[in-house]
Write an enzyme that holds these catalytic residues in place. Sequence first.
Site, PDB file in Angstrom:
ATOM      1  N   SER A 134       0.862  -1.178   0.000  1.00 53.43           N
ATOM      2  CA  SER A 134       0.000   0.000   0.000  1.00 53.43           C
ATOM      3  C   SER A 134       0.898   1.228   0.000  1.00 53.43           C
ATOM      4  O   SER A 134       2.061   1.163   0.434  1.00 53.43           O
ATOM      5  CB  SER A 134      -0.876   0.004   1.262  1.00 53.43           C
ATOM      6  N   TYR A 147      -1.661  -0.771  10.432  1.00 55.11           N
ATOM      7  CA  TYR A 147      -1.726  -1.076   9.001  1.00 55.11           C
ATOM      8  C   TYR A 147      -0.461  -0.607   8.289  1.00 55.11           C
ATOM      9  O   TYR A 147       0.156  -1.371   7.528  1.00 55.11           O
ATOM     10  CB  TYR A 147      -2.954  -0.409   8.397  1.00 55.11           C
TER      11      TYR A 147
END
Length: 272
Positions: A134, A147
């Site tokens: 990501s 995350y």
Amino acid sequence: MTDKRVFIVTGGGTGIGAATVRLLREGGHQVVASGRRSEPLRRLEEETGALAYPSDVGDPEAADGLVRAALDAHGRLDGLVLNAGIGRGGAVGDLSLEDWDEVMRTNVTGPLLLLRAAIPHLVQARGAVVAVASVAALRNGTANAPYATSKAALLQLCRSVAVDYGRQGVRANIVCPSWVKSEMADRRMARFAAEADLPGDGVGTAYEEVTRVLPLGRPGEPREIAEAIGWLLSPAASFVNGAVLTVDGGATALDPGALAFDFHVAPRRDDD
């Protein structure tokens, strides 16, 4: 290497994973699609002919079983797409250890276990690995510690494979998307829309809000990320190893400090 290859795609039931399964099957390749939920995998199996293998690759036995399933069905393994992941938020001082452990188990330990099981077969096939990280692995946001940390760790895990096994013919690369329309992102957009009391079509308006400053001004589509993954898996990327490919609509090209010159930031609602 034969033209038709065998791939495992984790998180394969929906979103980027499902789009990748479809793309690889369109290319004539064999695919084993893994995920925790059996129903979307079964639907994808019926649609594409990919082999559905419901599993939680955070479990060492499940990771070994997934690799065995590919070998039993197709006799070889040419590549992995490490796409399974979950998101949990929280600043360092606020997050729960339960959330931290769950994110790390799914986003980092799961890929490690699958890589350990697959490496001997990837070496034999001179295969390829693509990890779906990501832009959070490269740029951080507020209350995103679990995350972002997990995706940065996944990036370096994949680069470790590139460095340690490149001389044995194994390539390992990483894609870093920004916002992409998917079930997981839809849930986050729904929460954002409710929290911010956004007008109009809640989820759609939220996507517009979070992507309006991107150079492309929109979220990505799962197929767009799948195309990048497919290229990295292919012989066309034969000299690409340890690379980080941002597929992010230009998000990481932006200088946040320059945004004020191009955008007028106004309150979302009038609280007077």
